[in-house]
Every structure is written in C-alpha cells, then in structure tokens.
Scaffold this motif. Sequence first.
Motif, PDB file in Angstrom:
ATOM      1  N   GLY A 185      32.843  59.060 -20.564  1.00 51.39           N
ATOM      2  CA  GLY A 185      32.454  58.039 -21.540  1.00 51.39           C
ATOM      3  C   GLY A 185      32.598  58.468 -22.980  1.00 51.39           C
ATOM      4  O   GLY A 185      32.643  57.632 -23.878  1.00 51.39           O
ATOM      5  N   GLY A 186      32.647  59.766 -23.236  1.00 52.33           N
ATOM      6  CA  GLY A 186      32.790  60.260 -24.598  1.00 52.33           C
ATOM      7  C   GLY A 186      33.834  61.352 -24.641  1.00 52.33           C
ATOM      8  O   GLY A 186      34.290  61.857 -23.617  1.00 52.33           O
ATOM      9  N   ASP A 234      39.763  68.493 -13.023  1.00 51.54           N
ATOM     10  CA  ASP A 234      40.383  67.880 -14.203  1.00 51.54           C
ATOM     11  C   ASP A 234      41.190  66.690 -13.704  1.00 51.54           C
ATOM     12  O   ASP A 234      42.254  66.854 -13.106  1.00 51.54           O
ATOM     13  CB  ASP A 234      41.278  68.894 -14.908  1.00 51.54           C
ATOM     14  CG  ASP A 234      42.000  68.319 -16.124  1.00 51.54           C
ATOM     15  OD1 ASP A 234      42.088  67.075 -16.245  1.00 51.54           O
ATOM     16  OD2 ASP A 234      42.479  69.113 -16.942  1.00 51.54           O
ATOM     17  N   ALA A 235      40.652  65.489 -13.917  1.00 48.21           N
ATOM     18  CA  ALA A 235      41.322  64.281 -13.431  1.00 48.21           C
ATOM     19  C   ALA A 235      42.025  63.548 -14.560  1.00 48.21           C
ATOM     20  O   ALA A 235      42.207  62.331 -14.518  1.00 48.21           O
ATOM     21  CB  ALA A 235      40.305  63.355 -12.755  1.00 48.21           C
ATOM     22  N   GLY A 291      39.800  60.418 -18.406  1.00 46.04           N
ATOM     23  CA  GLY A 291      39.259  61.504 -19.208  1.00 46.04           C
ATOM     24  C   GLY A 291      40.338  62.304 -19.922  1.00 46.04           C
ATOM     25  O   GLY A 291      41.508  61.934 -19.952  1.00 46.04           O
ATOM     26  N   ARG A 292      39.912  63.428 -20.521  1.00 49.79           N
ATOM     27  CA  ARG A 292      40.839  64.298 -21.239  1.00 49.79           C
ATOM     28  C   ARG A 292      40.980  65.617 -20.504  1.00 49.79           C
ATOM     29  O   ARG A 292      40.121  65.998 -19.714  1.00 49.79           O
ATOM     30  CB  ARG A 292      40.369  64.536 -22.686  1.00 49.79           C
ATOM     31  CG  ARG A 292      39.065  65.295 -22.775  1.00 49.79           C
ATOM     32  CD  ARG A 292      38.562  65.359 -24.228  1.00 49.79           C
ATOM     33  NE  ARG A 292      39.360  66.233 -25.046  1.00 49.79           N
ATOM     34  CZ  ARG A 292      39.076  67.513 -25.260  1.00 49.79           C
ATOM     35  NH1 ARG A 292      38.011  68.063 -24.678  1.00 49.79           N
ATOM     36  NH2 ARG A 292      39.826  68.255 -26.048  1.00 49.79           N
ATOM     37  N   ALA A 293      42.067  66.308 -20.772  1.00 44.07           N
ATOM     38  CA  ALA A 293      42.341  67.556 -20.080  1.00 44.07           C
ATOM     39  C   ALA A 293      41.305  68.623 -20.443  1.00 44.07           C
ATOM     40  O   ALA A 293      40.814  68.681 -21.572  1.00 44.07           O
ATOM     41  CB  ALA A 293      43.738  68.047 -20.430  1.00 44.07           C
ATOM     42  N   PRO A 331      42.922  71.388 -10.971  1.00 45.17           N
ATOM     43  CA  PRO A 331      43.552  70.855 -12.180  1.00 45.17           C
ATOM     44  C   PRO A 331      44.568  69.777 -11.835  1.00 45.17           C
ATOM     45  O   PRO A 331      45.460  69.997 -11.026  1.00 45.17           O
ATOM     46  CB  PRO A 331      44.237  72.083 -12.784  1.00 45.17           C
ATOM     47  CG  PRO A 331      44.518  72.962 -11.609  1.00 45.17           C
ATOM     48  CD  PRO A 331      43.439  72.710 -10.594  1.00 45.17           C
ATOM     49  N   GLU A 332      44.405  68.606 -12.443  1.00 50.45           N
ATOM     50  CA  GLU A 332      45.311  67.497 -12.157  1.00 50.45           C
ATOM     51  C   GLU A 332      46.019  66.995 -13.411  1.00 50.45           C
ATOM     52  O   GLU A 332      46.706  65.981 -13.363  1.00 50.45           O
ATOM     53  CB  GLU A 332      44.544  66.357 -11.485  1.00 50.45           C
ATOM     54  CG  GLU A 332      43.932  66.771 -10.150  1.00 50.45           C
ATOM     55  CD  GLU A 332      43.027  65.707  -9.555  1.00 50.45           C
ATOM     56  OE1 GLU A 332      43.134  64.535  -9.946  1.00 50.45           O
ATOM     57  OE2 GLU A 332      42.197  66.052  -8.700  1.00 50.45           O
ATOM     58  N   ALA A 333      45.836  67.706 -14.533  1.00 50.99           N
ATOM     59  CA  ALA A 333      46.535  67.319 -15.752  1.00 50.99           C
ATOM     60  C   ALA A 333      48.034  67.513 -15.557  1.00 50.99           C
ATOM     61  O   ALA A 333      48.470  68.420 -14.856  1.00 50.99           O
ATOM     62  CB  ALA A 333      46.037  68.149 -16.934  1.00 50.99           C
TER      63      ALA A 333
END
Length: 205
Positions: free
Chosen positions: A108-109, A135-136, A141-143, A165-167
Amino acid sequence: MPEIRGVLPIVHTPFGADDQIDWESLEREIDWAFQSGADGCCTGMVSELLRLSDQERCELTQRLPELVNGRGVVVASVGAEDVDQTVENARQAEAAGCDAVMAIPPTGGDLSDQQTLAFYVALASSIEIPLIVQDASAYVGRAIDLQVYVQLLDQFGPERIFFKPEAMPLGTNLSRLRDVTERKARVFEGSGGISLIDSFRRGIA
C-alpha cells in the motif's frame, strides 16, 4: 523439521456456487499434487488470499496441514498490509503446524529499504519456523533491494531465511542473489515452472 525444497505448488482455492471454500475439491487438488510428485504445498497470492475474509484465510491456513497429512512440507503465505497483522498470520500458521511462512512486503505504500528490512526482521523474530521472503514485484509492489536479502541472511542465517525473488529479469536476479550470498541463500522461484530448468541450473532449492 523437514527440509523445504523441491517442487512446492501454490494451491488454488476452489469455491462452490455459494462462494464458500469447496474443501472437498481442495482435498482432491492436494491429493493430485502429491500423486504427481510434489514435495509440499503452499498458499500464495493465487490462492485467492486477497479475496478471503480473515476467518476464511485463517481456516485455510489451519486446514492445509491436515489435508497434506504428513506427505510433504506446508508453507503458508502470511503477508498483510501492516506488520501486526502479518505477525498474527504467521503465528497462526506456526500454531497450525505449517513448516514455514512466506510473505511479500506491504504494497500500500512505497517502503524504503530500511522499512522493508524492519518489516521482515519483526516477522522473522516473531516465529521459530523459516520465513520465505517473497519479492512479487513482477506483478505487485516494488523490488526488494539485494542488500535487504543479505542483511536478513546475515542476521538470521540460511536455515531461517529463504528467498523467492520474482523481480524481472528473473534469471539475472536469481544469479545475483546466489553470487552475493556465496551460494548460502536457499532460493526458490515462482514462475510456475516456465523457467524451472534455467532456474535449476542457477541453483534454486
């Protein structure tokens, strides 16, 4: 504690015409997974967790180990939009007999790296079972910065902290994490098998 590795599919939560969880269908799904050679089962975002009520999500976490019935490991996704709820979800999973938990950071942020680190430190400190840091950012979201992974691994050790890790690009990020941790990190990937052979060559668990 069982070793957490191998093929660990994310279960899809089936619903009946009344919009309630169809437990019989879920049991058949899990049976099929183990008959096909799975090493465990997990819940994740594709388990419709964001569409479940808190009560339904808690019940799913509690019943998953019962349905698996010792045939493999059980990993519960516990991420929420604040650390207190995430910790509560994780403690419920541990009490239910899950072998590990998995969490994405709040979406959310725009959390700083230090805030992301603090989130995972609080979560890992609240339980005794392993935590998979997910890490989705390929879809939400962000990495997560690579140094957050390193600091978590240094603080808790490779038996308590795992990584998913999925970035994008996935292969490059898997290799970077492998190399920066000198192959100490236990790494999983979440491409649904699309990149499984390449990821296996890069050292995933």
